[in-house]
Motif scaffolding. Sequence first.
Motif, PDB file in Angstrom:
ATOM      1  N   TRP A   1       3.919   5.711  -4.279  1.00  0.00           N
ATOM      2  CA  TRP A   1       5.109   6.334  -4.849  1.00  0.00           C
ATOM      3  C   TRP A   1       4.754   7.012  -6.165  1.00  0.00           C
ATOM      4  CZ3 TRP A   1      10.280   3.197  -4.573  1.00  0.00           C
ATOM      5  CH2 TRP A   1      10.654   3.017  -3.247  1.00  0.00           C
ATOM      6  N   GLY A   2       5.260   8.218  -6.342  1.00  0.00           N
ATOM      7  CA  GLY A   2       5.047   8.937  -7.587  1.00  0.00           C
ATOM      8  C   GLY A   2       3.673   9.565  -7.697  1.00  0.00           C
ATOM      9  N   THR A   3       2.923   9.553  -6.595  1.00  0.00           N
ATOM     10  CA  THR A   3       1.604  10.186  -6.587  1.00  0.00           C
ATOM     11  C   THR A   3       1.630  11.350  -5.603  1.00  0.00           C
ATOM     12  OG1 THR A   3       0.597   8.961  -4.748  1.00  0.00           O
ATOM     13  CG2 THR A   3       0.586   7.878  -6.916  1.00  0.00           C
ATOM     14  N   PRO A   4       0.620  12.209  -5.631  1.00  0.00           N
ATOM     15  CA  PRO A   4       0.563  13.303  -4.649  1.00  0.00           C
ATOM     16  C   PRO A   4       0.443  12.799  -3.208  1.00  0.00           C
ATOM     17  CG  PRO A   4      -0.930  13.737  -6.485  1.00  0.00           C
ATOM     18  CD  PRO A   4      -0.425  12.344  -6.665  1.00  0.00           C
ATOM     19  N   ASP A   5       0.030  11.547  -3.024  1.00  0.00           N
ATOM     20  CA  ASP A   5      -0.116  10.973  -1.679  1.00  0.00           C
ATOM     21  C   ASP A   5       1.160  10.324  -1.160  1.00  0.00           C
ATOM     22  OD1 ASP A   5      -2.833  11.689  -1.633  1.00  0.00           O
ATOM     23  OD2 ASP A   5      -3.402   9.825  -2.635  1.00  0.00           O
ATOM     24  N   GLU A   6       2.260  10.433  -1.899  1.00  0.00           N
ATOM     25  CA  GLU A   6       3.512   9.787  -1.498  1.00  0.00           C
ATOM     26  C   GLU A   6       3.977  10.324  -0.144  1.00  0.00           C
ATOM     27  OE1 GLU A   6       8.123   9.351  -3.034  1.00  0.00           O
ATOM     28  OE2 GLU A   6       6.570   9.823  -4.480  1.00  0.00           O
ATOM     29  N   ILE A   7       4.401   9.418   0.717  1.00  0.00           N
ATOM     30  CA  ILE A   7       4.930   9.788   2.034  1.00  0.00           C
ATOM     31  C   ILE A   7       6.207   8.986   2.279  1.00  0.00           C
ATOM     32  CG2 ILE A   7       2.679  10.391   3.039  1.00  0.00           C
ATOM     33  CD1 ILE A   7       2.694   7.592   4.386  1.00  0.00           C
TER      34      ILE A   7
ATOM     35  N   ALA B   1       0.838  -1.203   0.000  1.00  0.00           N
ATOM     36  CA  ALA B   1       0.000   0.000   0.000  1.00  0.00           C
ATOM     37  C   ALA B   1       0.874   1.254   0.000  1.00  0.00           C
ATOM     38  CB  ALA B   1      -0.928  -0.005   1.213  1.00  0.00           C
ATOM     39  N   TRP B   2       1.953   1.226   0.750  1.00  0.00           N
ATOM     40  CA  TRP B   2       2.875   2.369   0.794  1.00  0.00           C
ATOM     41  C   TRP B   2       3.550   2.552  -0.563  1.00  0.00           C
ATOM     42  CZ3 TRP B   2       8.432   1.972   0.955  1.00  0.00           C
ATOM     43  CH2 TRP B   2       9.078   3.182   1.155  1.00  0.00           C
ATOM     44  N   LEU B   3       4.017   1.466  -1.152  1.00  0.00           N
ATOM     45  CA  LEU B   3       4.676   1.556  -2.455  1.00  0.00           C
ATOM     46  C   LEU B   3       3.731   2.033  -3.550  1.00  0.00           C
ATOM     47  CD1 LEU B   3       6.873  -1.664  -2.466  1.00  0.00           C
ATOM     48  CD2 LEU B   3       7.675   0.698  -2.413  1.00  0.00           C
ATOM     49  N   ALA B   4       2.464   1.681  -3.451  1.00  0.00           N
ATOM     50  CA  ALA B   4       1.488   2.091  -4.463  1.00  0.00           C
ATOM     51  C   ALA B   4       1.333   3.607  -4.514  1.00  0.00           C
ATOM     52  CB  ALA B   4       0.141   1.434  -4.185  1.00  0.00           C
TER      53      ALA B   4
END
Length: 59
Positions: free
Chosen positions: A45-51, A40-43
């Motif tokens: 990556w590269g999105t505005p929701d990246e943490i 879920a965290w890796l999904a």
Amino acid sequence: MKVERAIFEQTDPDAEAAADARADADIKAGRTVDHADVAAWLAKWGTPDEIPAPPEWLA
């Protein structure tokens, strides 16, 4: 012509055994992260929701 092996093709059996022992100790101590949580965290990556990775994963 002799082709040199790449650095990642060279093995060190003692280092590999030590790494395996550390991994086994981590598993026995419960220092693992559930696959679904990592996926879920890796999904993100590269999105505005990246943490960044949660700090407890890096301890």
